[in-house]
Write a protein that holds these residues in place. Structure first.
Motif, short mmCIF file in Angstrom:
data_model
loop_
_atom_site.label_atom_id
_atom_site.label_comp_id
_atom_site.label_asym_id
_atom_site.label_seq_id
_atom_site.Cartn_x
_atom_site.Cartn_y
_atom_site.Cartn_z
N SER A 220 7.58 13.31 -16.90
CA SER A 220 6.04 13.26 -16.88
C SER A 220 5.57 12.31 -15.63
O SER A 220 6.60 11.40 -15.03
CB SER A 220 5.60 12.59 -18.37
N LYS A 221 4.27 12.23 -15.38
CA LYS A 221 3.85 11.28 -14.21
C LYS A 221 4.21 9.96 -14.71
O LYS A 221 4.49 9.16 -13.67
CB LYS A 221 2.43 11.60 -14.03
N LYS A 222 3.86 9.56 -15.87
CA LYS A 222 4.10 8.10 -16.33
C LYS A 222 5.51 7.71 -16.17
O LYS A 222 5.81 6.58 -15.48
CB LYS A 222 3.64 8.11 -17.75
N GLU A 223 6.63 8.57 -16.61
CA GLU A 223 7.68 8.19 -16.34
C GLU A 223 8.40 7.94 -14.93
O GLU A 223 8.81 7.12 -14.58
CB GLU A 223 8.69 9.29 -16.96
N LEU A 224 7.72 8.95 -14.07
CA LEU A 224 8.11 8.60 -12.56
C LEU A 224 7.40 7.66 -12.01
O LEU A 224 7.79 7.17 -10.74
CB LEU A 224 7.50 10.19 -11.80
N MET A 225 6.41 7.17 -12.64
CA MET A 225 5.98 5.82 -11.93
C MET A 225 6.55 4.66 -12.59
O MET A 225 6.05 3.45 -12.28
CB MET A 225 4.39 5.80 -12.37
N ILE A 226 7.39 4.72 -13.29
CA ILE A 226 8.15 3.45 -13.76
C ILE A 226 8.57 2.74 -12.55
O ILE A 226 9.40 3.06 -11.69
CB ILE A 226 9.20 3.73 -14.66
N ASN A 227 8.01 1.43 -12.31
CA ASN A 227 8.59 0.63 -11.22
C ASN A 227 9.53 -0.24 -11.68
O ASN A 227 9.73 -1.23 -12.34
CB ASN A 227 7.33 -0.22 -10.74
N MET A 228 10.86 -0.20 -11.01
CA MET A 228 12.01 -0.93 -11.27
C MET A 228 12.16 -2.25 -10.80
O MET A 228 12.48 -3.08 -11.42
CB MET A 228 13.21 -0.05 -10.33
N LYS A 229 11.33 -2.67 -9.85
CA LYS A 229 11.28 -3.98 -9.34
C LYS A 229 10.39 -4.82 -10.38
O LYS A 229 10.76 -6.02 -10.74
CB LYS A 229 10.41 -4.08 -7.83
N GLU A 230 9.34 -4.21 -10.90
CA GLU A 230 8.40 -4.76 -11.81
C GLU A 230 9.46 -4.87 -13.10
O GLU A 230 9.11 -6.04 -13.83
CB GLU A 230 7.23 -4.16 -12.21
N GLN A 231 10.03 -4.03 -13.56
CA GLN A 231 10.81 -4.01 -14.74
C GLN A 231 11.97 -5.23 -14.51
O GLN A 231 12.23 -5.98 -15.42
CB GLN A 231 11.61 -2.73 -15.02
N GLU A 232 12.35 -5.62 -13.35
CA GLU A 232 13.41 -6.46 -13.03
C GLU A 232 12.69 -7.86 -13.21
O GLU A 232 13.41 -8.82 -13.64
CB GLU A 232 13.94 -6.28 -11.68
N LYS A 233 11.63 -7.90 -12.72
CA LYS A 233 10.76 -9.16 -13.00
C LYS A 233 10.50 -9.74 -14.35
O LYS A 233 10.60 -10.74 -14.88
CB LYS A 233 9.50 -9.27 -12.12
#
Length: 415
Positions: A220-233
């Protein structure tokens, strides 16, 4: 007048047109060669691989050219010019060259012996940086998950009538690694080398087409917009590597030792991959060896591998239902490998606060670094700031190791 007619008749017989009239299927092979050349030259899909293969296909299908590889039967016998059947491995290389031509000499010396795939793996290792995977070891599991396509298609192929060895050679296309597919096929089903190699390298070249197709169907579009750098923060890693340079030297030695103990049949590929990488990571002391492995040796091996693999694709070897089954099965293995990596990410996200972009799972293939670049482009289309390349490389590099280990397991069980 009769003499003129006879001369014209001889001139006509001297050309390839007389054979084309008798074997119109050759025109299909010309079309295939031109399509592959177009993809390599114009579309720039893996030109270092597709162009030699495509030109090998072209050379092999010129009637009278003598550049096609003569395939031995299941017992290893070939038909010689004096109408006798001889075991190909009992023939000296100079006699193979004299009897069947230059391309057969190269094929039976370099390809059939399994010599070139490990040499190319050495070059791949020299060009690979394991840093992204070592910094994100938890992402390497998705490279292992992507090997599901190999074993799934293996079972389907057996149900379709392929022997277990043939099915394993077909399934390994799902690893998206040309040298691994060739090495496995040489060991298990050498009579299928041509179509399997063509399918493996063609699908590798079509990674920019196949990955977006599978991603569109599964994410889905929502899944593809997961930002890995934000998740790291939001969820910073608790473990940091303090001495990466030392770890990069230890890693290839450790992996080779572990794989050699558990899956000895994978050592020719994994061992040469890790040796090439070790030359790179040691630095100045082995810089000359690194340069040879990553440039002159790698490039020479790629040229001969491509030409010889292409030369196995004569019209009589290619235009049959078995080859069509390999092409279809290869695509299925490739697509399932991508989808299984994506599904593993989706499962992981159900139980983890730190979310992962499913594009990282899509790069569990061995098509490095193209798969990572393609997935990064997909991510930036949805969010220009969402660069996932380094994270994708972690899964992508682990896929190289995973496909080689999977090949070793298949060879060990089925040989």
């Amino acid at each position: 007048m009769d003499q003129i007619y006879e001369i014209l008749e001889k001139l006509y017989q001297m050309t390839a047109f007389s054979n084309l009239a008798l074997e119109p299927g050759i025109l299909v092979m010309y079309a295939l060669a031109f399509i592959l050349l177009y993809l390599g030259i114009v579309k720039k899909y893996e030109p270092l691989l597709l162009i030699p293969i495509a030109f090998g296909v072209l050379l092999a299908n010129f009637p009278g050219g003598g550049m096609g590889v003569i395939q031995a039967d299941s017992e290893g016998y070939v038909l010689c010019s004096d109408n006798t059947r001889r075991l190909i491995w009992d023939m000296p290389l100079h006699q193979i060259a004299h009897e069947f031509g230059l391309m057969n000499f190269l094929y039976y010396m370099l390809i059939k012996t399994g010599f070139l795939p490990p040499i190319i793996f050495m070059g791949v290792g020299a060009l690979t940086d394991f840093g992204p995977m070592l910094r994100n070891l938890r992402l390497s599991i998705f490279g292992a998950a992507a090997q599901f396509g190999i074993f799934c298609v293996l079972l389907v192929a057996i149900l379709m009538g392929f022997t277990p060895k043939e099915a394993a050679s077909l399934g390994i296309i799902g690893g998206a690694d040309g040298p691994t597919a060739i090495f496995t096929t040489i060991k298990l089903a050498p009579h299928l080398l041509g179509p399997i190699a063509i399918a493996a390298y063609s699908y590798m070249a079509l990674v920019p087409v196949i990955i977006p197709l599978v991603v569109k169907l599964t994410c889905s579009k929502k899944e593809l917009m997961i930002n890995m750098k934000e998740q790291e923060k939001l969820h910073p890693s608790k473990n940091e590597i303090k001495n990466m340079s030392t770890l990069k030297i230890i890693f290839p030695i450790a992996v080779t030792t572990i794989v050699a103990l558990f899956v000895p049949t994978a050592v020719p590929l994994i061992g040469m991959l890790m040796f090439g990488n070790l030359l790179k990571e040691i630095g100045a002391d082995t810089s000359r060896l690194f340069d040879a492995a990553s440039n002159s040796i790698m490039n020479t091996a790629t040229i001969f591998l491509g030409l010889c693999v292409g030369a196995t694709m004569t019209y009589d070897a290619f235009l049959n239902m078995q080859t069509i089954g390999i092409v279809v099965g290869g695509f299925l293995a490739f697509a399932l490998s991508i989808a299984s990596g994506i599904m593993m990410v989706k499962i992981f996200n159900l139980f983890s606060k730190k979310k992962i972009n499913p594009l990282i799972g899509a790069t569990g293939l061995s098509a490095v670094p193209m798969a990572s670049r393609v997935c990064n482009e997909i991510a930036t289309k949805y969010d220009p700031k969402n660069h996932v390349l380094n994270y994708c490389m972690a899964s992508n590099i682990s896929g190289v190791i995973g496909s080689a280990v999977a090949a070793g397991v298949l060879i060990s069980f089925l040989s």
